[in-house]
Design a protein around this motif. Sequence first.
Motif, PDB file in Angstrom:
ATOM      1  N   ILE A  97       0.828  -1.210   0.000  1.00 39.31           N
ATOM      2  CA  ILE A  97       0.000   0.000   0.000  1.00 39.31           C
ATOM      3  C   ILE A  97       0.856   1.251   0.000  1.00 39.31           C
ATOM      4  O   ILE A  97       0.518   2.255  -0.643  1.00 39.31           O
ATOM      5  CB  ILE A  97      -0.986  -0.002   1.196  1.00 39.31           C
ATOM      6  CG1 ILE A  97      -2.068   1.064   1.000  1.00 39.31           C
ATOM      7  CG2 ILE A  97      -0.262   0.201   2.520  1.00 39.31           C
ATOM      8  CD1 ILE A  97      -2.952   0.853  -0.191  1.00 39.31           C
ATOM      9  N   LEU A  98       2.001   1.232   0.692  1.00 39.31           N
ATOM     10  CA  LEU A  98       2.876   2.410   0.693  1.00 39.31           C
ATOM     11  C   LEU A  98       3.455   2.651  -0.695  1.00 39.31           C
ATOM     12  O   LEU A  98       3.469   3.790  -1.186  1.00 39.31           O
ATOM     13  CB  LEU A  98       3.994   2.228   1.723  1.00 39.31           C
ATOM     14  CG  LEU A  98       3.570   2.344   3.190  1.00 39.31           C
ATOM     15  CD1 LEU A  98       4.740   2.003   4.116  1.00 39.31           C
ATOM     16  CD2 LEU A  98       3.060   3.750   3.499  1.00 39.31           C
ATOM     17  N   CYS A  99       3.945   1.577  -1.331  1.00 41.51           N
ATOM     18  CA  CYS A  99       4.479   1.741  -2.687  1.00 41.51           C
ATOM     19  C   CYS A  99       3.379   2.147  -3.662  1.00 41.51           C
ATOM     20  O   CYS A  99       3.610   2.971  -4.564  1.00 41.51           O
ATOM     21  CB  CYS A  99       5.136   0.442  -3.138  1.00 41.51           C
ATOM     22  SG  CYS A  99       6.651   0.023  -2.267  1.00 41.51           S
ATOM     23  N   ALA A 100       2.169   1.598  -3.479  1.00 47.24           N
ATOM     24  CA  ALA A 100       1.054   1.962  -4.357  1.00 47.24           C
ATOM     25  C   ALA A 100       0.690   3.432  -4.189  1.00 47.24           C
ATOM     26  O   ALA A 100       0.361   4.110  -5.172  1.00 47.24           O
ATOM     27  CB  ALA A 100      -0.146   1.069  -4.059  1.00 47.24           C
ATOM     28  N   LEU A 101       0.738   3.937  -2.964  1.00 50.06           N
ATOM     29  CA  LEU A 101       0.435   5.351  -2.730  1.00 50.06           C
ATOM     30  C   LEU A 101       1.424   6.253  -3.432  1.00 50.06           C
ATOM     31  O   LEU A 101       1.050   7.240  -4.078  1.00 50.06           O
ATOM     32  CB  LEU A 101       0.428   5.631  -1.221  1.00 50.06           C
ATOM     33  CG  LEU A 101      -0.771   5.090  -0.431  1.00 50.06           C
ATOM     34  CD1 LEU A 101      -0.544   5.290   1.065  1.00 50.06           C
ATOM     35  CD2 LEU A 101      -2.053   5.769  -0.861  1.00 50.06           C
ATOM     36  N   PHE A 102       2.712   5.938  -3.311  1.00 48.46           N
ATOM     37  CA  PHE A 102       3.723   6.754  -3.976  1.00 48.46           C
ATOM     38  C   PHE A 102       3.565   6.698  -5.495  1.00 48.46           C
ATOM     39  O   PHE A 102       3.668   7.719  -6.183  1.00 48.46           O
ATOM     40  CB  PHE A 102       5.124   6.297  -3.571  1.00 48.46           C
ATOM     41  CG  PHE A 102       5.538   6.753  -2.209  1.00 48.46           C
ATOM     42  CD1 PHE A 102       5.649   8.102  -1.904  1.00 48.46           C
ATOM     43  CD2 PHE A 102       5.813   5.840  -1.208  1.00 48.46           C
ATOM     44  CE1 PHE A 102       6.028   8.535  -0.628  1.00 48.46           C
ATOM     45  CE2 PHE A 102       6.190   6.248   0.069  1.00 48.46           C
ATOM     46  CZ  PHE A 102       6.299   7.601   0.348  1.00 48.46           C
TER      47      PHE A 102
END
Length: 475
Positions: free
Chosen positions: A162-167
């Motif tokens: 989710i963190l990589c997807a947000l970025f």
Amino acid sequence: MDYSNIFTSMQAEVTLIAVIVLLFLYDLIAGERGRRRFSAVACGLLALQVAVNVVPGTPGEVFGGMFQYVPMHSIVKSVLTVGTLIVFLQADAWLRRGDTAHKQGEFYILTLSTLLGMYLMVGAGNFLLFFIGMELASVPMACLVAFDKYKRYSAEAGAKYILCALFASGLMLYGISFFYGTTGTLYFDDMAARITGSPLQIMAMVFFFAGLGFKISLVPFHLWTADTYQGAPTTVTSYLSVVSKGSAAFVLMTVLMKVFGPMIGQWQTLLYAVTVLSITVANLFAIRQKDLKRFLAFSSISQAGYIMLAVIGGSAFGMTSLVFYVLVYMAANLAVFGVVSTVEQHSGGKVGIEDYNGLYRTNPKLAVMMTLALFSLAGIPPFAGFFSKFFVFAAAFKGGFHLLVFIALINTVISLYYYLLVVKAMYITPNDAPVAPFRSDRYTRISLALCMAGVLLLGVVSAVYDGINAFAFGL
């Protein structure tokens, strides 16, 4: 508003929403006895949805052109849905466990929600609808990755995803804002006529590519892949590796051809470098892996690089090759993950390559299926993977990228080496305590039979490729 036109152009989306609603209601009203048939209900409804939508219709658009339909979309959506159906079949044994038995409805609804998002991405004619579809496909996926939330690796995998997807989403939205600022529109057709190739638009194109590069797991946007694949439930990993990747690759090629046609020189240069890095880096790292799910993660990154060979030419032949490659890759990769999942379920969670030592002695049918699927992934004739690789190589070669094809051919030899490491473990490497003999459940056997049919027949039954090619020129 002409509602009949909405149903005609968005028939796949409407029927998928109907399936989601029916499964939601079934989850609410089904008792303990009814939940035992949840997998049969979900698979039956999804199979019916495929049957209704597999035949292409007439082109059309709705919502002022924000959503567009061409016959090729039916082919792509059917491929994605068949992949999801196979994942559902393989998920049954895992979902019947004590800690997930009460969450079957959540799994099916979350998975179909991501599929609906991919449908919207495929049919989008406007960057706003495209972004909404991408987020609908990404957010529920993070929930699926962290589905075994009380297991440390699953929670960690969900957080990283989710963190990589947000970025990635933020970077893509930033690039889209640049396009809107320089063209004054978000519609694909209108934007293509106003693309000038200015430095700001080149930067915006790179940002957009970075967002989809994350979804496809291309180098250097791949760093989340191995950890997420390892930590997520195996069934979710298989869905993420095939269905999500296939939809993003199709959308990337569609947008590059329809919107960024005037910037073809710039995006071909970018794609050239990313393709070489993806194939080479992934192959070299795959050799070092001891965990089978991490091994398959780097294999999927390498396969994404091969898919880009079809994209880089920007032709109808490349589009046909891409869809055919995704279909063949889906059959082979889901077969591998099906074997990994069922072995994991019956061996107490063994997923290391060394755990497969001597598998042929105790479970010969699974070992043979794994071998055939790995040979297809490696591109060995006469399996379907050989033909799919041939077509993507031919598409890139026809586009004039001869050196790129040569580099990809060299990497194919490297990939054959590390795929054979798994085959060697199953047939040659001795093991005093191999995985005990067991019998797979009925749903897993059906899914593996479908995958094997794809691995053995898709390459030699020319009607499949010809059927895809018949609609490639309508984009």
